[in-house]
Write a protein that holds these residues in place. Structure first.
Motif, mmCIF file in Angstrom:
data_model
loop_
_atom_site.group_PDB
_atom_site.id
_atom_site.type_symbol
_atom_site.label_atom_id
_atom_site.label_comp_id
_atom_site.label_asym_id
_atom_site.label_seq_id
_atom_site.Cartn_x
_atom_site.Cartn_y
_atom_site.Cartn_z
ATOM 1 N N VAL A 32 36.361 35.658 45.613
ATOM 2 C CA VAL A 32 37.528 34.928 46.125
ATOM 3 C C VAL A 32 38.822 35.743 46.038
ATOM 4 N N GLN A 33 38.788 36.945 46.626
ATOM 5 C CA GLN A 33 40.006 37.747 46.678
ATOM 6 C C GLN A 33 40.840 37.440 47.915
ATOM 7 N N ALA A 34 40.240 36.745 48.904
ATOM 8 C CA ALA A 34 40.951 36.429 50.145
ATOM 9 C C ALA A 34 40.294 35.219 50.792
ATOM 10 N N ALA A 35 40.982 34.635 51.764
ATOM 11 C CA ALA A 35 40.444 33.486 52.494
ATOM 12 C C ALA A 35 39.237 33.910 53.333
ATOM 13 N N GLU A 45 43.057 29.704 44.629
ATOM 14 C CA GLU A 45 43.548 29.433 45.989
ATOM 15 C C GLU A 45 42.473 29.750 47.028
ATOM 16 N N ASN A 46 41.829 30.896 46.870
ATOM 17 C CA ASN A 46 40.824 31.293 47.852
ATOM 18 C C ASN A 46 39.499 30.566 47.665
ATOM 19 N N ALA A 58 39.964 27.613 49.645
ATOM 20 C CA ALA A 58 39.876 27.937 51.067
ATOM 21 C C ALA A 58 38.416 28.058 51.504
#
Length: 470
Positions: A33-36, A92-93, A96
């Motif tokens: 989960v480093q990015a969406a 956060e990701n 997402a």
């Protein structure tokens, strides 16, 4: 017929025999989960969602684990770049990703463990491996000794002498450059946890070996993930788990990628298409159709044209479902069993394209029954279609997927009543023209509606409209 699956380890399709009769245990490598998420990320979730649904249809009790890697080099790098806590970026990701899975109709996993919640299990596994002579500590790191495990690289079919093992910064003290890190010594400004060998954080491969052991035990049925995970991730998982004493996974199932111009879709290549943006442009059910209906071992080349074709194909199915429901005046329940040809296709390595062909054939038969005003036959075909769509997660009438019904909020559901009223006024004019045999005017009205993106179909109950493909 027995369910059969392609096993990457065996390089062939094998009959499925569960570890425990009547039960299926699946571990799927989930999000880092480093990015969406982009649509390539969620393809794996969709493929294994369909697998899970099929096993459940066949009467198995399924335990489905999909992990979250919430600490790794990429997340830490993002934390430094953005000046935010690593856990804030991860959470956060993670949300997402879950929003993306939910939007595309994936059933929630039985458990969704985070790596950082299982440090104790990882330490226990490392201790066991060190005691058995398969791992060693050096400079605060813990490494797996690949030469201690003779079956290393059997999954990826590589030669140890030619191996180039990915290695991270600070991995000092290795006895052999091909050894891989299970635990990484603490660095300034990085998160860390205490261990007998000093503070540090887990390596990616150790996380999944430990979590699979905790939730599925020493032996389980299916381990899944994308093709890109075969090496080093899955190869290293196998080494750790089996050297620890686990039987680990009986079957290895890998899905292919979503590509763009022939390259795997990825953030690093700058060719990714975010799920959050795609659901603004396309109905989520169309995205599920597009990503979930090719065979899981086939590459999907991303294109707008392919999405338009998926939209048109699903709209034909959806239109049939709506027409028969209107004619019947009630919700037609799914049939208790899917057609035999559909079941045979799904049993044969999840042959979704062949199964989908059965869906479209049944829709055509149902439309023929509608044209012949054969209500009973049309209703029977709809019951079969709903049963098959339920397996694929595409049933427009599924009460558990209410966002499927009627096309989704992004296609103007709030305005549906207004549009319907306006279109009906125009259709009344067309019907008046047809009644006085003014075919030119009737055809002109239909053509103008078509240019507006509406499809008009004449049936026994009169004309009806629907949104056409984009």
């Amino acid at each position: 017929m027995t369910i059969r699956l392609y096993d990457t380890d065996a390089r062939q399709i094998r009959d499925f025999t569960p570890v425990k009769p009547g039960c299926v245990s699946i571990y799927l490598c989930g999000a880092t989960v480093q990015a969406a998420p982009h649509i390539g990320h969620v393809r794996s979730g969709l493929n294994f969602d369909i697998m899970r649904r099929w096993f459940e249809y066949r009467g198995y009790d399924v335990t489905f684990i999909r992990n979250v890697t919430d600490i790794d080099d990429k997340i830490i790098r993002k934390s430094h770049e953005q000046g935010r806590p690593w856990w804030s970026i991860g959470y956060e990701n993670e949300r997402a990703f879950n929003d993306g899975y939910t939007a595309l109709g994936c059933l929630p996993p039985t458990y969704e463990p985070r790596a950082t919640g299982h440090i104790t299990e990882m330490v226990e596994m490392m201790q066991g491996l060190i005691e058995r002579g398969h791992a060693y500590a050096a400079d605060g790191n813990v490494y797996f000794d690949v030469r201690s495990f003779p079956r290393y690289l059997e999954l990826s079919r590589q030669e140890l002498d030619n191996l180039l093992q990915p290695s991270g910064e600070g991995e000092t003290g290795k006895r052999d450059p091909r050894d891989f890190a299970m635990w990484k010594a603490v660095k300034p400004g990085e998160p860390s946890w205490p261990t007998p060998w000093g503070r540090g954080r887990p390596g990616w491969h150790l996380e999944c070996s430990a979590m699979a052991h905790k939730y599925l035990g020493a032996a389980f049925d299916i381990h899944g993930g994308g093709l890109d995970l075969i090496f080093p991730h899955h190869e290293n998982e196998i080494a750790q788990a089996k050297a620890y004493g686990d039987e680990f996974a009986k079957y290895w199932v890998h899905n292919a990628w979503v590509t763009m111009a022939g390259d795997k879709m990825s953030k690093s290549l700058g060719n990714s298409v975010l799920v959050s943006e795609m659901v603004k442009q396309w109905r989520p059910v169309v995205l599920r159709y597009y990503l979930g209906t090719p065979h899981y071992r086939s590459m999907i080349e991303y294109s707008e044209e392919a999405l338009r074709e998926a939209d048109a194909a699903f709209s034909r199915i959806e239109g049939f479902v709506q027409r028969v429901t209107e004619m019947a005046g009630r919700v037609v329940e799914p049939a208790a069993e899917v057609p035999l040809s559909f079941a045979e296709a799904m049993d044969d390595d999840l042959g979704v394209p062949q199964a989908l062909a059965v869906v479209h054939t049944t829709v055509r038969q149902g439309n023929s029954a509608l044209a012949a005003d054969d209500k009973d036959a049309a209703v029977a075909r709809l019951a079969e279609v709903r049963a098959m769509l339920g397996i694929l997660g595409l049933d427009p009438l599924d009460p558990l997927d209410p966002h499927w019904a009627g096309g989704g909020a992004d296609r103007g559901q709030d305005l549906h009543g207004v549009v319907d009223h306006l279109v009906r006024l125009v259709l009344d004019q067309r019907e008046s023209a047809r009644a006085r045999k003014d075919w030119a005017t009737a055809d002109a009205i239909r053509d103008r509606l078509g240019q507006s993106g509406l499809v008009i179909e004449d049936g026994p109950q009169g004309p009806r409209w629907s949104l056409g493909a984009r």
